[in-house]
Motif scaffolding. Structure first.
Motif, PDB file in Angstrom:
ATOM      1  N   ALA A   1       0.813  -1.213   0.000  1.00  0.00           N
ATOM      2  CA  ALA A   1       0.000   0.000   0.000  1.00  0.00           C
ATOM      3  C   ALA A   1       0.850   1.269   0.000  1.00  0.00           C
ATOM      4  O   ALA A   1       0.370   2.345  -0.357  1.00  0.00           O
ATOM      5  CB  ALA A   1      -0.935   0.003   1.197  1.00  0.00           C
ATOM      6  N   ALA A   2       2.119   1.149   0.400  1.00  0.00           N
ATOM      7  CA  ALA A   2       3.007   2.314   0.398  1.00  0.00           C
ATOM      8  C   ALA A   2       3.536   2.641  -1.003  1.00  0.00           C
ATOM      9  O   ALA A   2       4.133   3.701  -1.203  1.00  0.00           O
ATOM     10  CB  ALA A   2       4.176   2.077   1.350  1.00  0.00           C
ATOM     11  N   GLN A   3       3.311   1.739  -1.957  1.00  0.00           N
ATOM     12  CA  GLN A   3       3.819   1.927  -3.315  1.00  0.00           C
ATOM     13  C   GLN A   3       2.772   2.621  -4.191  1.00  0.00           C
ATOM     14  O   GLN A   3       1.581   2.651  -3.878  1.00  0.00           O
ATOM     15  CB  GLN A   3       4.183   0.571  -3.941  1.00  0.00           C
ATOM     16  N   GLN A   4       3.241   3.137  -5.328  1.00  0.00           N
ATOM     17  CA  GLN A   4       2.329   3.698  -6.326  1.00  0.00           C
ATOM     18  C   GLN A   4       1.621   2.571  -7.074  1.00  0.00           C
ATOM     19  O   GLN A   4       2.214   1.521  -7.335  1.00  0.00           O
ATOM     20  CB  GLN A   4       3.105   4.568  -7.313  1.00  0.00           C
ATOM     21  N   HIS A   5       0.362   2.793  -7.420  1.00  0.00           N
ATOM     22  CA  HIS A   5      -0.415   1.775  -8.127  1.00  0.00           C
ATOM     23  C   HIS A   5      -1.281   2.421  -9.205  1.00  0.00           C
ATOM     24  O   HIS A   5      -1.627   3.608  -9.134  1.00  0.00           O
ATOM     25  CB  HIS A   5      -1.340   1.030  -7.152  1.00  0.00           C
ATOM     26  N   GLY A   6      -1.641   1.616 -10.182  1.00  0.00           N
ATOM     27  CA  GLY A   6      -2.658   1.965 -11.160  1.00  0.00           C
ATOM     28  C   GLY A   6      -3.631   0.810 -11.249  1.00  0.00           C
ATOM     29  O   GLY A   6      -3.221  -0.347 -11.356  1.00  0.00           O
TER      30      GLY A   6
END
Length: 396
Positions: free
Chosen positions: A243-248
């Motif tokens: 959840a701390a990472q960037q996502h698309g």
């Protein structure tokens, strides 16, 4: 203002479809009821098990019709910052997330919020109190799914009513000056209520779900990932890391349109120890082990390396409110003695202790849970004062 969306079929049409299903027929071919496939020229081979699709008002429409007041906005913004400061160790108060297992009676929920608000004035220097305002309930098999899904508690599943009612409850809680916490279960419902929430949870059944980790990466408040139902803390830590990472990912926008959502990542995710089917995990050894594992896996600067939250209910008390009271008192003694790693506690509490079977509202005992067993208000009041004294002792 956009026009109110209308269902494709009338109530009579929907009942005709249900009748065919009860008789063992195929509603796609055994009725003349119009369906969206007919309107757009698509073959009726899709949605073979769907009775009806009812449009909801858009998130933009609901938020415009039921906006946060300036006071409510201030409560949300200030409490989110305060929770972050506690989780990151910049504020030595104890985060206490307390309230009903689930909201089924808006009047009782607001009654509880008023009681909590009055007590908060006395304890705010030691405790950061946030009210549990849970509207969606994950079920192991089947059962009442919460206020949003079934507000009348009768299986009618009037989700439109439940969604608007849930938002109205949140606004009422904030008007009492009390920040709100909730569990995010459905990936679409946060568009309607997340602006009014200061702390969110990803439950034990969903802590390994990619959908929920992606959702948490874009939410604007701290999120607690509970250990998995089998007790795995690694699953919760992995959730915090993801959840701390960037996502698309696929989502909906404020107009309810399907879209691609791109997120920045959420550094304020942390572990919640809630016990498991194998027993409790709130003992000092389990907390130290969870913190050591989080520090080995998570980067510096994330909330998960600073402290965790202990859920005193669920597997840590066997869902017994008497045992839950004992767990809170034991943790208070350990906090007073200076045990590190405990940033917050969760308690399931309502006006009346215990629980009762679900049923229509006018048949129920006022202020008693219809899901998990809850601590009574008098006991809750005493426990919160115990926790405040424990924080004062830890400071000294």
């Amino acid at each position: 203002m956009q026009p109110e969306p209308q269902p494709l079929n009338s109530p009579e049409d929907v009942e005709a479809i249900r009748k065919v299903i009860r008789q063992g027929g195929n509603p796609l071919v055994d009725t003349d009821v119009p369906r969206w496939e007919d309107q757009v020229g698509v073959s009726r081979i899709v949605n073979r098990r769907v009775v009806e699709i009812e449009p909801l008002p858009t998130p933009a429409q609901v938020l415009a019709d039921m906006p946060l007041s300036e006071t409510a906005q201030r409560v949300v913004v200030e409490s989110r910052d305060a929770i972050r400061n506690v989780l990151h160790g910049r504020d030595d108060r104890l985060l206490v997330i307390v309230g009903p297992c689930s909201v089924h009676d808006p009047r009782a929920a607001l009654d509880y919020a008023r009681r909590l608000s009055a007590l908060n004035g006395e304890l705010k220097d030691e405790l950061l109190i946030v009210m549990r305002v849970y509207f969606e309930k994950p079920r192991t098999t089947v059962g009442w799914k919460g206020l949003i899904n079934d507000p009348d508690i009768d299986g009618s599943h009037n989700i439109r009513k439940g969604l608007l009612l849930a938002r109205r409850v949140l606004l009422g809680v904030l008007d009492e000056g009390v920040p709100a916490a909730t569990e995010f279960l459905e990936p679409t419902s946060p568009q309607y209520i997340a602006d009014a929430v200061s702390w969110g949870a990803i439950g034990a059944r969903n802590t390994e779900s990619q959908i929920h980790r992606q959702l948490a990466s874009g939410l604007s408040m701290p999120i607690g990932f509970k250990n998995a139902t089998d007790g795995s803390v690694k699953a919760a830590i992995n959730g915090c890391y993801a959840a701390a990472q960037q996502h698309g990912f696929f989502g909906v926008d404020h107009l309810g349109r399907a879209c691609v959502v791109e997120t920045l990542g959420n550094p304020d995710c942390h572990v919640v120890l809630r016990g498991s089917s194998h027993g409790p995990n709130y003992d000092a050894g389990s907390i130290a082990a969870a913190m050591a594992e989080a520090r080995a896996e998570m980067p510096e600067g994330s909330a998960a390396v600073c402290g965790l939250v202990v859920d005193c209910s669920h597997g840590n008390s066997g869902k017994d409110e008497v045992r839950q009271t004992e767990v809170v008192r034991e943790l208070a003694a350990r906090i007073a003695a200076g045990e590190p790693g405990i940033a917050g506690l969760m308690m399931e509490s309502f006006i009346e202790g215990g629980n009762q079977p679900a049923g229509p509202l006018d048949t129920l005992v006022y202020g008693r849970s219809i899901t998990d067993r809850c601590i009574s208000w008098p006991d809750t009041e005493a426990l919160l004062r115990d926790l405040a004294r424990a924080v004062a002792a830890r400071r000294s």
